[in-house]
Design a protein around this motif. Structure first.
Motif, short mmCIF file in Angstrom:
data_model
loop_
_atom_site.label_atom_id
_atom_site.label_comp_id
_atom_site.label_asym_id
_atom_site.label_seq_id
_atom_site.Cartn_x
_atom_site.Cartn_y
_atom_site.Cartn_z
N ILE A 36 0.84 -1.21 0.00
CA ILE A 36 0.00 0.00 0.00
C ILE A 36 0.87 1.26 0.00
O ILE A 36 0.60 2.21 -0.73
N ALA A 37 1.93 1.27 0.80
CA ALA A 37 2.83 2.44 0.84
C ALA A 37 3.48 2.67 -0.52
O ALA A 37 3.57 3.82 -0.98
N ALA A 38 3.90 1.60 -1.18
CA ALA A 38 4.50 1.72 -2.51
C ALA A 38 3.48 2.27 -3.52
O ALA A 38 3.80 3.13 -4.34
N PHE A 39 2.23 1.79 -3.42
CA PHE A 39 1.18 2.30 -4.29
C PHE A 39 0.97 3.80 -4.06
O PHE A 39 0.85 4.58 -5.01
N MET A 40 0.92 4.19 -2.81
CA MET A 40 0.69 5.60 -2.48
C MET A 40 1.81 6.49 -3.03
O MET A 40 1.54 7.56 -3.59
N GLU A 41 3.05 6.04 -2.90
CA GLU A 41 4.18 6.81 -3.43
C GLU A 41 4.08 6.95 -4.94
O GLU A 41 4.27 8.04 -5.50
N LYS A 42 3.75 5.84 -5.62
CA LYS A 42 3.60 5.86 -7.08
C LYS A 42 2.45 6.77 -7.48
O LYS A 42 2.57 7.56 -8.42
N TYR A 43 1.35 6.70 -6.79
CA TYR A 43 0.17 7.51 -7.08
C TYR A 43 0.48 9.00 -6.96
O TYR A 43 0.09 9.80 -7.80
N LYS A 45 3.49 10.42 -7.20
CA LYS A 45 4.43 10.81 -8.26
C LYS A 45 3.71 10.98 -9.59
O LYS A 45 3.99 11.91 -10.34
N GLU A 46 2.78 10.08 -9.91
CA GLU A 46 2.03 10.18 -11.15
C GLU A 46 1.19 11.45 -11.17
O GLU A 46 1.08 12.13 -12.18
N ASP A 47 0.57 11.76 -10.05
CA ASP A 47 -0.27 12.95 -9.94
C ASP A 47 0.56 14.22 -10.11
O ASP A 47 0.10 15.19 -10.70
N ASP A 48 1.79 14.21 -9.62
CA ASP A 48 2.66 15.38 -9.74
C ASP A 48 3.06 15.65 -11.19
O ASP A 48 3.40 16.76 -11.55
N LYS A 49 3.00 14.62 -12.05
CA LYS A 49 3.38 14.77 -13.45
C LYS A 49 2.26 15.37 -14.29
O LYS A 49 2.51 15.90 -15.36
#
Length: 52
Positions: A36-43, A45-49
């Motif tokens: 879940i933490a890895a998903f949150m980090e990826k989410y 980062k994607e949103d910041d792009k």
């Protein structure tokens, strides 16, 4: 990171989804928290792009 350095998040999902998710985590040798933490980090980062 120790537990005292972590924040708790409580979510509600259907029991079947939780069981499938937990099963996949176990077969991959990962904890549900780590996935879940890895998903949150990826989410995040994607949103910041995405353009504002």
């Amino acid at each position: 990171m120790s537990k005292k350095d972590m924040a708790e998040i409580r979510v509600f999902v259907p029991p079947e989804l939780r069981q499938k998710f937990k099963g996949k985590c176990v077969t991959q040798g990962k904890t549900m928290s780590d996935v879940i933490a890895a998903f949150m980090e990826k989410y995040i980062k994607e949103d910041d792009k995405e353009p504002a």
